[in-house]
Design a protein around this motif. Structure first.
Motif, short mmCIF file in Angstrom:
data_model
loop_
_atom_site.label_atom_id
_atom_site.label_comp_id
_atom_site.label_asym_id
_atom_site.label_seq_id
_atom_site.Cartn_x
_atom_site.Cartn_y
_atom_site.Cartn_z
N GLU A 138 0.82 -1.21 0.00
CA GLU A 138 0.00 0.00 0.00
C GLU A 138 0.86 1.26 0.00
O GLU A 138 2.00 1.25 0.47
CB GLU A 138 -0.91 0.04 1.24
N SER A 139 0.26 2.34 -0.48
CA SER A 139 0.88 3.66 -0.40
C SER A 139 -0.22 4.71 -0.45
O SER A 139 -1.37 4.39 -0.80
CB SER A 139 1.88 3.87 -1.53
N LEU A 188 -5.50 6.15 -1.86
CA LEU A 188 -4.63 5.04 -1.52
C LEU A 188 -4.40 4.17 -2.74
O LEU A 188 -5.30 4.01 -3.58
CB LEU A 188 -5.24 4.19 -0.40
N SER A 189 -3.21 3.60 -2.82
CA SER A 189 -2.87 2.67 -3.90
C SER A 189 -2.35 1.38 -3.30
O SER A 189 -1.78 1.37 -2.20
CB SER A 189 -1.80 3.27 -4.81
N CYS A 190 -2.55 0.30 -4.03
CA CYS A 190 -2.06 -1.00 -3.60
C CYS A 190 -1.52 -1.73 -4.82
O CYS A 190 -2.29 -2.11 -5.70
CB CYS A 190 -3.17 -1.81 -2.95
N TRP A 200 -10.38 -3.18 0.53
CA TRP A 200 -9.72 -2.34 1.51
C TRP A 200 -10.41 -2.55 2.85
O TRP A 200 -11.65 -2.53 2.94
CB TRP A 200 -9.81 -0.87 1.13
N THR A 211 -3.01 -2.75 -10.00
CA THR A 211 -3.04 -1.82 -8.87
C THR A 211 -4.47 -1.55 -8.45
O THR A 211 -5.35 -1.34 -9.29
CB THR A 211 -2.34 -0.50 -9.23
N TYR A 219 -7.03 0.88 -6.07
CA TYR A 219 -7.08 2.24 -5.54
C TYR A 219 -8.26 2.41 -4.59
O TYR A 219 -9.26 1.69 -4.67
CB TYR A 219 -7.21 3.26 -6.67
N TYR A 262 -5.17 1.53 7.18
CA TYR A 262 -5.89 0.96 6.04
C TYR A 262 -5.06 -0.15 5.41
O TYR A 262 -3.87 0.03 5.13
CB TYR A 262 -6.20 2.05 5.01
N TYR A 263 -5.72 -1.27 5.18
CA TYR A 263 -5.04 -2.45 4.64
C TYR A 263 -5.65 -2.85 3.31
O TYR A 263 -6.87 -2.90 3.15
CB TYR A 263 -5.18 -3.63 5.60
N CYS A 264 -4.79 -3.18 2.38
CA CYS A 264 -5.18 -3.78 1.13
C CYS A 264 -5.24 -5.29 1.34
O CYS A 264 -4.37 -5.86 2.01
CB CYS A 264 -4.15 -3.43 0.07
N THR A 290 -1.32 1.21 5.60
CA THR A 290 -0.91 2.61 5.48
C THR A 290 -1.83 3.45 6.37
O THR A 290 -3.04 3.25 6.40
CB THR A 290 -0.95 3.09 4.01
#
Length: 124
Positions: free
Chosen positions: A6-7, A20-22, A33, A74, A76, A90-92, A118
């Motif tokens: 994640e970012s 957020l991105s994963c 998410w 990816t 989002y 937050y978790y992917c 993240t």
């Protein structure tokens, strides 16, 4: 083996936005998410299944949007109108099996691969 990174987390004032991105690798048929605030259980926020159907927790409907770029593998999460109660890690998550987005939000954690998370902090 599924790997998730994640970012995009950070700190924002109430009413602000974050995306957020994963980045994912491996078999990710259904992705979601989740979030966990201190002292609270992990909860499903949004999910998207292999048919592209989405599902959201009632608390984020109309404010959050989940999407995926299959070419980039990816996931989002666009978060708008953020509130202090959205503050959480937050978790992917990715499930290498077929399930609907609705099922994913309520599925047990053991069915998923997880990213490291993240942090999202919303100040009033």
């Amino acid at each position: 083996q599924v790997q998730l990174q994640e970012s995009g987390g950070g700190s924002v004032q109430s009413g602000g936005s974050l995306k957020l991105s994963c980045a994912a690798s491996g078999d990710t048929r259904c992705m979601a998410w989740f979030r966990q605030a201190p002292g609270k259980e992990r909860e499903g926020v949004a999910a998207i299944d292999s048919d592209g159907s989405t599902s959201y927790a009632d608390s984020v409907k109309g404010r959050f949007t989940i999407s995926q770029d299959n070419a980039k593998n990816t996931l989002y999460l666009q978060m708008n109108s953020l509130k202090p109660e959205d503050t959480a890690m937050y978790y992917c998550a990715a499930a290498p099996l077929r399930m609907t987005a609705i099922q994913a939000l309520g599925a047990p954690p053991k069915l998923f691969y997880w990213g490291q998370g993240t942090q999202v902090t919303v100040s009033s």
